[in-house]
Design an enzyme around this catalytic site. Sequence first.
Site, PDB file in Angstrom:
ATOM      1  N   SER A 108      26.674  17.636 -63.886  1.00 28.27           N
ATOM      2  CA  SER A 108      25.697  16.546 -63.978  1.00 28.27           C
ATOM      3  C   SER A 108      26.261  15.412 -64.843  1.00 28.27           C
ATOM      4  CB  SER A 108      24.371  17.088 -64.517  1.00 28.27           C
ATOM      5  OG  SER A 108      23.316  16.189 -64.306  1.00 28.27           O
ATOM      6  N   ASP A 227      22.012  18.673 -57.970  1.00 27.61           N
ATOM      7  CA  ASP A 227      22.485  18.767 -59.352  1.00 27.61           C
ATOM      8  C   ASP A 227      22.922  20.189 -59.719  1.00 27.61           C
ATOM      9  OD1 ASP A 227      22.466  18.901 -62.305  1.00 27.61           O
ATOM     10  OD2 ASP A 227      21.571  16.911 -62.179  1.00 27.61           O
TER      11      ASP A 227
END
Length: 345
Positions: A108, A227
């Site tokens: 991320s 993600d």
Amino acid sequence: MTNEPQRHRVTENGFLVTAVTKKTLCLCVSVVLLFSFFSAPVNAAIDLSSEALLRDHLWREVRQAPSGRRPKVGLVLSAGSLRGVAHVGVISALEDAGFPIDYVAGTSMGAVVGAMYAAGLPLKRIFEWTSTINVGTGNDLSSARLISLLLFDKLLSSEKTEVMLRKGIGSIRFDQTLKPFACVAMDVYTGEAIIFRDGDVAKAVRASMNLPGIFKPLEYRHRFLVDGGVVDYIPVDAAKLLGAEWTLASVTETDYTTSRPQNVLESLLQVIDIRGSYLSQEQRRHADFLIEPPVGDIGMFEDHRIGEAIEKGVITASARLDAAKESLILASIPKLAGAWGVKVK
């Protein structure tokens, strides 16, 4: 009672070679380092004790040694939304100390910072880039688009994220980064963690920070990606897959016990953070050293606190540097011993 004679021999060039066990050698160095730590005077400007001089000498050897004569070091950058900009401060402190870093892995926001660092961007440029981040940077997150998301049940696109990344690192591929790099995304249909080590960096990083529930899964390589923080919050495994033998993890978790979500997006992020925190408990144990900037109270929308997060990264990493050095020194002893004429069993 007589002690068992120490085994040794003299080499052709006249050096004495002593055979010791790995456990004994590491124990001796550990005692010296611990004694130095607990006996150091408070606020001492320069420590010239024999223990401090030995530690500094050993650190110079570790720092200057090629990766074959010390463990290969992996820098691991956790997920963490806006809090992840603290990784920039951590990297700055490590660079200033000459800390060797051979591999970089991130998830991320950690993937974003890690990609720029691995690509060789100067820290000043990384700092400038991260200082301009806000909730809408590179993403289609305008109020109108969020309303559209709620009313028409249509996920947004993260394409602008990729465009923004390319402005920073270009169309570089994984095999072109200055330091080997890996990042992690999740296949939303299988729940698998997907570790990227080849191909286009910007697209992989986009997938790694593709917030589920807000952005459409990125269809890439027959996968539907979101993600990576959902499955691999602290990607120590990715760093080890690259070849890291000793890992330092920068972790920027949220303090969700004090967080009070104010809207749907914040609630979704908190659920993801809670999931990541549970996962990270196991992943922490796999890292050899942790640096944890106290940024848990910084929310996704608080872009005015980016400078604060970076500063906390610098301060926390600087305070932990001596301990990190000692940990790496101890891990390096078996490999360094050969250069000292010492055989470690």
